[in-house]
Scaffold this active site. Structure first.
Site, PDB file in Angstrom:
ATOM      1  N   ALA A 243      43.789  21.503  18.515  1.00 41.10           N
ATOM      2  CA  ALA A 243      42.364  21.405  18.837  1.00 41.10           C
ATOM      3  C   ALA A 243      42.118  21.887  20.253  1.00 41.10           C
ATOM      4  O   ALA A 243      42.921  21.629  21.150  1.00 41.10           O
ATOM      5  CB  ALA A 243      41.874  19.969  18.690  1.00 41.10           C
ATOM      6  N   ASP A 244      41.014  22.588  20.428  1.00 39.20           N
ATOM      7  CA  ASP A 244      40.578  22.954  21.770  1.00 39.20           C
ATOM      8  C   ASP A 244      39.573  21.945  22.309  1.00 39.20           C
ATOM      9  O   ASP A 244      39.483  21.741  23.508  1.00 39.20           O
ATOM     10  CB  ASP A 244      39.969  24.350  21.760  1.00 39.20           C
ATOM     11  CG  ASP A 244      41.040  25.416  21.733  1.00 39.20           C
ATOM     12  OD1 ASP A 244      41.359  25.967  22.789  1.00 39.20           O
ATOM     13  OD2 ASP A 244      41.588  25.673  20.644  1.00 39.20           O
ATOM     14  N   ARG A 245      38.825  21.309  21.410  1.00 42.98           N
ATOM     15  CA  ARG A 245      37.900  20.264  21.828  1.00 42.98           C
ATOM     16  C   ARG A 245      37.581  19.379  20.634  1.00 42.98           C
ATOM     17  O   ARG A 245      37.307  19.877  19.540  1.00 42.98           O
ATOM     18  CB  ARG A 245      36.604  20.867  22.384  1.00 42.98           C
ATOM     19  CG  ARG A 245      35.648  19.846  23.006  1.00 42.98           C
ATOM     20  CD  ARG A 245      34.358  20.514  23.476  1.00 42.98           C
ATOM     21  NE  ARG A 245      34.599  21.443  24.570  1.00 42.98           N
ATOM     22  CZ  ARG A 245      34.088  21.318  25.794  1.00 42.98           C
ATOM     23  NH1 ARG A 245      33.343  20.278  26.096  1.00 42.98           N
ATOM     24  NH2 ARG A 245      34.336  22.226  26.721  1.00 42.98           N
TER      25      ARG A 245
END
Length: 370
Positions: A243-245
């Site tokens: 996940a990036d965010r």
């Protein structure tokens, strides 16, 4: 067992990163001497992966500060704040970067004796982030491996992953790929499938490289073949991604193509697991609707770039580009998509495994992390 790969090498005051644009065909480390070089390394994707981006940004400024002197604490603080703001523009979707900037600014604000003390405090804090990321990734691997084993009850596990979430995307071990590494260490991972991850091919280039290095049995599949694969092989228990965010409700921004993987996992009744450090969770972001999605250059879709096959064989690595689509073709090239929390089985952080309450389609990330 630790990863054989080290993408980030820091020996004060020197920062070197593995140039991932040349992988898997050549290992070449790039010197990152200051924040401008750090910004370039991130924006050009010489380094990538949300945790690694934050660490490279932090350490690039640490390297810069090691060669500077300031007349006062105030001038040092002003310079650091300015450079951190500049570094935060390198990749707008990676919340780890913004979290690191916030934390480092707090450290700088608290160190107000003189310029040297401010710089020393900053460098120590950046180094601590590097060490903490490795420990967090090991914890993610442990928690995720246990969750998959206990939930499926399987003694032999097959997984599928997307993009690259291993040692190349972090300070070491990895997040989603770290879970696979941990299962492999315990001799229960029988096979690892991974997508090519168009258009930048992080899977075909980087995850393939890591899995071969670690001698993990694995198979590359086209992004568009995953549904057919799940249909044909019921032994694949889970899809595990990074996940990036992550928003406060569990909506997750990750590499483009993740959303469609979650849809097919749901349809085929397979676990869909997000693995990310708690620094990737943005509690100020109510849902994925507010997440800014980076738009990449359309040429990444229209043109295929790589190295000629003959030059790979000889090691000379001659770059080549092939125009695939007609020159007049328009292209939409978002770097990320947002997977709704309703399609996610669990979110694994270094603190443990987070699941939804019964009959709920969303996660309560704030409560889980409190």
């Amino acid at each position: 067992m630790s990863s054989r790969l080290q993408a980030i090498l820091w020996v004060r005051p020197r920062l070197r990163i593995l140039n991932q644009l040349l992988l898997p065909h050549r290992r070449e480390y790039v010197e990152v001497n200051d924040s401008r070089a750090g910004h370039h390394a991130i924006a050009s994707m010489q380094t990538r992966g949300a945790p690694a981006i934050a660490i490279v940004a932090a350490l690039s400024l640490a390297a810069e500060l090691c060669g500077l002197e300031f007349s006062s604490a105030a001038t040092a603080q002003a310079h650091i704040r300015q450079q951190l703001a500049y570094l935060s523009t390198s990749r707008p979707t990676a919340v780890n970067l913004f979290d690191a900037v916030r934390r480092l600014n707090k450290v700088v604000d608290a160190a107000a004796a003189d310029g040297a003390d401010v710089c020393a405090a900053y460098v120590q804090a950046a180094e601590a982030m590097l060490a903490a990321d490795i420990a967090d990734n090991r914890a993610i691997g442990t928690h995720g491996a246990r969750y998959i084993a206990e939930t499926t009850g399987a003694s032999s596990i097959k997984l599928l992953t997307h993009c690259n979430t291993g040692a190349l995307a972090t300070a070491g071990h990895g997040t989603a790929l770290g879970i696979a590494r941990t299962l492999h260490e315990h001799n229960v991972l029988s096979h690892m499938y991974f997508t090519e991850t168009r258009p930048y091919n992080q899977g075909a280039r980087l995850t393939a490289f890591e899995l071969l290095e670690e001698r993990i049995p694995s198979t590359l599949v086209c992004d568009s073949a995953v549904s057919a694969l799940l249909q044909s092989d019921p032994g694949i228990q889970a899809i595990v991604v990074g996940a990036d965010r992550v928003a406060a409700n569990g909506d997750t921004a990750n590499k483009i193509g993740t959303y469609q993987l979650a849809i097919t996992a749901h349809h085929h009744n397979r676990l869909f697991i997000v693995a990310a450090p708690s620094t990737s969770i943005d509690l100020d972001m109510p849902s994925g609707k507010q997440i800014e999605i980076e738009q990449r250059d359309p040429s990444e879709i229209l043109v295929q770039s790589g190295f000629t096959q003959s030059s790979v064989a000889t090691g000379s690595l001659e770059p080549a580009s092939v125009q695939v689509a007609p020159l007049e073709t328009r292209a939409w090239n978002p770097s990320f998509d947002v997977t709704p929390a309703a399609l996610i089985s669990a979110i694994v952080t270094e603190k443990g495994v987070i699941t939804k309450q019964p009959n709920s389609s969303e996660f309560d990330m704030k409560a889980a992390l409190s």
